[in-house]
Scaffold this active site. Structure first.
Site, mmCIF file in Angstrom:
data_model
loop_
_atom_site.group_PDB
_atom_site.id
_atom_site.type_symbol
_atom_site.label_atom_id
_atom_site.label_comp_id
_atom_site.label_asym_id
_atom_site.label_seq_id
_atom_site.Cartn_x
_atom_site.Cartn_y
_atom_site.Cartn_z
ATOM 1 N N ARG A 1 -6.176 10.008 -14.252
ATOM 2 C CA ARG A 1 -6.947 9.727 -13.019
ATOM 3 C C ARG A 1 -7.244 8.247 -12.825
ATOM 4 N NH1 ARG A 1 -9.164 14.389 -14.924
ATOM 5 N NH2 ARG A 1 -8.596 16.212 -13.671
ATOM 6 N N LYS B 1 -0.878 -2.577 -3.504
ATOM 7 C CA LYS B 1 -0.040 -1.482 -2.999
ATOM 8 C C LYS B 1 0.909 -1.073 -4.118
ATOM 9 C CE LYS B 1 0.404 -2.181 1.996
ATOM 10 N NZ LYS B 1 1.391 -2.426 3.071
ATOM 11 N N GLU C 1 10.223 -14.466 1.604
ATOM 12 C CA GLU C 1 8.815 -14.033 1.716
ATOM 13 C C GLU C 1 7.878 -15.245 1.667
ATOM 14 O OE1 GLU C 1 8.052 -10.874 2.352
ATOM 15 O OE2 GLU C 1 9.576 -9.583 1.450
ATOM 16 N N LYS D 1 -1.791 -14.474 0.937
ATOM 17 C CA LYS D 1 -1.830 -13.012 0.807
ATOM 18 C C LYS D 1 -3.210 -12.553 0.367
ATOM 19 C CE LYS D 1 0.327 -8.771 -0.367
ATOM 20 N NZ LYS D 1 1.514 -8.030 -0.775
ATOM 21 N N GLU E 1 -4.965 -2.095 5.008
ATOM 22 C CA GLU E 1 -4.092 -2.265 6.174
ATOM 23 C C GLU E 1 -4.489 -1.431 7.378
ATOM 24 O OE1 GLU E 1 0.073 -2.883 5.240
ATOM 25 O OE2 GLU E 1 0.652 -2.218 7.242
ATOM 26 N N ARG F 1 -3.699 -7.014 7.920
ATOM 27 C CA ARG F 1 -2.700 -6.962 6.848
ATOM 28 C C ARG F 1 -1.322 -6.636 7.407
ATOM 29 N NH1 ARG F 1 -3.378 -4.582 0.637
ATOM 30 N NH2 ARG F 1 -1.246 -5.038 0.018
ATOM 31 N N ASN G 1 3.885 -7.870 7.710
ATOM 32 C CA ASN G 1 5.155 -7.186 7.970
ATOM 33 C C ASN G 1 6.045 -7.941 8.955
ATOM 34 O OD1 ASN G 1 4.555 -4.998 6.268
ATOM 35 N ND2 ASN G 1 3.274 -4.097 7.854
ATOM 36 N N HIS H 1 9.715 -7.255 9.081
ATOM 37 C CA HIS H 1 9.969 -6.056 8.281
ATOM 38 C C HIS H 1 10.361 -4.834 9.110
ATOM 39 C CE1 HIS H 1 8.450 -8.525 5.056
ATOM 40 N NE2 HIS H 1 8.630 -7.563 4.170
ATOM 41 N N HIS I 1 13.550 -3.505 7.565
ATOM 42 C CA HIS I 1 13.640 -2.175 6.954
ATOM 43 C C HIS I 1 14.756 -1.351 7.595
ATOM 44 C CE1 HIS I 1 9.216 -2.368 5.422
ATOM 45 N NE2 HIS I 1 10.058 -2.795 4.512
ATOM 46 N N HIS J 1 16.318 -6.876 -0.102
ATOM 47 C CA HIS J 1 15.129 -6.875 0.745
ATOM 48 C C HIS J 1 14.829 -8.231 1.396
ATOM 49 C CE1 HIS J 1 11.213 -5.734 2.272
ATOM 50 N NE2 HIS J 1 10.692 -6.792 1.657
HETATM 51 N N1 LIG Z 1 3.697 -3.495 -3.425
HETATM 52 C C1 LIG Z 1 3.986 -4.374 -2.499
HETATM 53 O O1 LIG Z 1 3.088 -4.899 -1.817
HETATM 54 C C2 LIG Z 1 5.405 -4.760 -2.289
HETATM 55 C C3 LIG Z 1 5.714 -5.849 -1.465
HETATM 56 C C4 LIG Z 1 7.056 -6.229 -1.339
HETATM 57 C C5 LIG Z 1 8.039 -5.523 -2.020
HETATM 58 N N2 LIG Z 1 7.705 -4.455 -2.812
HETATM 59 C C6 LIG Z 1 8.727 -3.713 -3.562
HETATM 60 O O2 LIG Z 1 9.313 -4.612 -4.508
HETATM 61 C C7 LIG Z 1 10.620 -4.135 -4.827
HETATM 62 C C8 LIG Z 1 11.561 -5.312 -4.858
HETATM 63 O O3 LIG Z 1 11.126 -6.219 -5.847
HETATM 64 P P1 LIG Z 1 12.106 -7.296 -6.483
HETATM 65 O O4 LIG Z 1 12.839 -7.997 -5.420
HETATM 66 O O5 LIG Z 1 11.301 -8.070 -7.456
HETATM 67 O O6 LIG Z 1 13.198 -6.373 -7.190
HETATM 68 P P2 LIG Z 1 13.435 -5.869 -8.684
HETATM 69 O O7 LIG Z 1 12.182 -5.532 -9.365
HETATM 70 O O8 LIG Z 1 14.468 -4.824 -8.580
HETATM 71 O O9 LIG Z 1 14.074 -7.152 -9.382
HETATM 72 C C9 LIG Z 1 15.318 -7.663 -8.912
HETATM 73 C C10 LIG Z 1 16.315 -7.808 -10.061
HETATM 74 O O10 LIG Z 1 15.968 -8.924 -10.855
HETATM 75 C C11 LIG Z 1 15.879 -8.550 -12.225
HETATM 76 N N3 LIG Z 1 14.888 -9.445 -12.828
HETATM 77 C C12 LIG Z 1 13.555 -9.406 -12.682
HETATM 78 N N4 LIG Z 1 12.992 -10.479 -13.250
HETATM 79 C C13 LIG Z 1 14.003 -11.229 -13.772
HETATM 80 C C14 LIG Z 1 14.050 -12.467 -14.462
HETATM 81 N N5 LIG Z 1 12.946 -13.206 -14.690
HETATM 82 N N6 LIG Z 1 15.258 -12.929 -14.853
HETATM 83 C C15 LIG Z 1 16.382 -12.220 -14.572
HETATM 84 N N7 LIG Z 1 16.399 -11.066 -13.919
HETATM 85 C C16 LIG Z 1 15.213 -10.562 -13.506
HETATM 86 C C17 LIG Z 1 15.528 -7.103 -12.214
HETATM 87 O O11 LIG Z 1 15.895 -6.471 -13.406
HETATM 88 C C18 LIG Z 1 16.355 -6.624 -11.015
HETATM 89 O O12 LIG Z 1 17.687 -6.417 -11.412
HETATM 90 C C19 LIG Z 1 10.987 -3.102 -3.782
HETATM 91 O O13 LIG Z 1 10.928 -1.831 -4.376
HETATM 92 C C20 LIG Z 1 9.888 -3.246 -2.724
HETATM 93 O O14 LIG Z 1 9.608 -2.037 -2.077
HETATM 94 C C21 LIG Z 1 6.420 -4.076 -2.943
HETATM 95 ZN ZN LIG Z 2 8.885 -7.830 2.071
#
Ligand SMILES: NC(=O)c1ccc[n+]([C@@H]2O[C@H](COP(=O)([O-])OP(=O)(O)OC[C@H]3O[C@@H](n4cnc5c(N)ncnc54)[C@H](O)[C@@H]3O)[C@@H](O)[C@H]2O)c1
Ligand SMILES: [Zn+2]
Length: 380
Positions: free
Chosen positions: A132, A154, A196, A238, A248, A252, A256, A259, A263, A277
């Site tokens: 929980r 999030k 971003e 942020k 949001e 907030r 987007n 986005h 998306h 992304h």
């Molecule tokens: N929670 C939120 O507010 C929020 C906001 C934006 C995006 N997201 C989510 O984030 C995700 C995308 O995140 P991302 O772009 O970090 O992708 P990811 O976590 O998949 O990382 C991208 C790639 O880089 C590799 N990697 C990570 N750190 C590394 C490092 N230091 N050196 C070498 N390789 C490394 C990972 O293994 C992966 O292959 C999506 O699922 C998206 O929905 C969430």
């Molecule tokens: Zn984004």
């Protein structure tokens, strides 16, 4: 500002996320992993934590983190999940929760989310529901995670019906962004995260955008001072938005920008390697500026300035490279309608009055959007 590569010359920055009892600090700096023990110790009820990471990050950086924590007298266990978006699934969640329980995580323990946005979202959500709710700390390792996903609470996983549809707001107890970790990040991922960073300038800080026009190449070269300024400014932006609107219901949503289009492009290209992304967001932001100009909401030439900057750093600003994967304008609009940001049947667009001046517009007639999308699809 002078740029240099000497990590020891750069003191860390701290950004506070002001959320009353859920407030926390974002620590930003070079080789900050070295201080992870000192930052975590006061947050731990007993000297023990479980690190969740992915296979790529584990190979590159897990040993360093474990060594630092052990040297601070903190016992660690690690759960390594497969890299990639597919881990943000019901199966990934169930497997992670079971492994965290097997590792003996108790109500008062901390989970360390050590990776990109996938790990942050997945480990954050597992922490929200395990027993929980247990506490967690974000140690983001991608630029996207350091400036965006690790901040704001999030968390979640994907459903077969759409991305991020299953989740919870669960704030971390701290964020530790070690800029030196970005040196191992593939160039393409770094650039995607940079989109971003640009977003924060475009939504509310034209001076920051102007700074990025001059220093963007230094940020992408991971030059110490420029990178720290870019990450800290992004996190500050942020944090302010999240503090004003944690769940949001209002401002907030401005985060987007780009986005709604982005998306739809990601969905149409199958969330795969063809378009990641941040690249989709770069195109989406360029489209938001072009649509704003077309509707007379912002001065002519604004979109060209934005696309010139994104393009000069190797980010896409139009759909021509992925054109053959996309449906027609009506098909794209249908995908956008499925996005969770479509409220009460009305599509909401984040539009601009200029660089740094964003607002939400809901009343755009469907024919106008179809006409715009058709022109975008025909653009070379
Ligand atoms: N929670 C939120 O507010 C929020 C906001 C934006 C995006 N997201 C989510 O984030 C995700 C995308 O995140 P991302 O772009 O970090 O992708 P990811 O976590 O998949 O990382 C991208 C790639 O880089 C590799 N990697 C990570 N750190 C590394 C490092 N230091 N050196 C070498 N390789 C490394 C990972 O293994 C992966 O292959 C999506 O699922 C998206 O929905 C969430
Ligand atoms: Zn984004």
């Amino acid at each position: 500002m002078t740029d240099n590569n000497r990590s020891d010359a750069e003191p860390p920055a701290t950004v506070e996320v002001a959320l009353g009892p859920r407030s926390y600090s974002i620590h930003i700096g070079h080789r900050l992993l070295d201080q992870a023990g000192a930052i975590l110790r006061p947050l731990l009820k007993r000297p023990r934590c479980v690190i969740v990471t992915d296979g790529h990050v584990a190979v590159l950086h897990l040993q360093s983190l474990e060594a630092v924590l052990v040297a601070s007298g903190i016992t660690t266990a690690a759960v390594v999940v497969p890299p990639g978006e597919a881990s943000k699934s019901y199966e990934g969640l169930s497997s992670l929760c079971d492994q965290l329980l097997a590792a003996g995580v108790e109500r008062s323990d901390l989970v360390i989310a050590f990776g990109g946005g996938v790990i942050g979202d997945l480990a954050g959500f597992a922490s929200a529901v395990l027993r929980r709710g247990v506490g967690y700390v974000q140690v983001p390792t991608t630029l996207l995670a350091q400036v965006d996903s690790s901040v704001g609470g999030k968390t979640g996983i994907n459903s077969a019906l759409g991305k991020n549809l299953i989740g919870a707001f669960h704030q971390p107890q701290a964020v530790i962004a070690d800029l030196a970790l970005l040196r191992t990040l593939p160039d393409r991922e770094l650039r995607a995260g940079y989109a971003e960073v640009v977003k924060y300038g475009l939504i509310g800080d034209s001076a920051f955008f102007t700074w990025l026009e001059a220093h963007g190449p230094d940020v992408l070269a991971c030059k110490a001072e420029a990178l720290k300024h870019a990450v800290a400014t992004s996190c500050r932006a942020k944090a302010a938005i999240v503090a004003a609107d944690e769940t949001e219901t209002g401002p907030r949503a401005l985060l987007n920008l780009g986005h709604t289009f982005g998306h739809a492009l990601e969905a149409a290209t199958g969330y795969g390697d063809r378009l990641i992304h941040g690249e989709a967001v770069a195109i989406g932001m360029a489209m938001a500026f072009r649509l704003s100009e077309r509707l007379g909401r912002c001065p002519p030439g604004t979109a060209a300035r934005v696309t010139a900057h994104l393009g000069s750093l190797g980010l896409p600003t139009g759909v021509c490279a992925i054109r053959e994967l996309l449906p027609d304008a009506a098909g794209l609009l249908a995908i956008m309608r499925h996005d969770k940001k479509a409220r009460a049947g009305k599509l909401a667009f984040i539009l601009v009055r200029g660089i740094g001046e964003t607002y939400v517009e809901t009343g755009i007639p469907e024919e106008a959007i179809i006409g715009f999308l058709a022109d975008e699809l025909a653009m070379r």
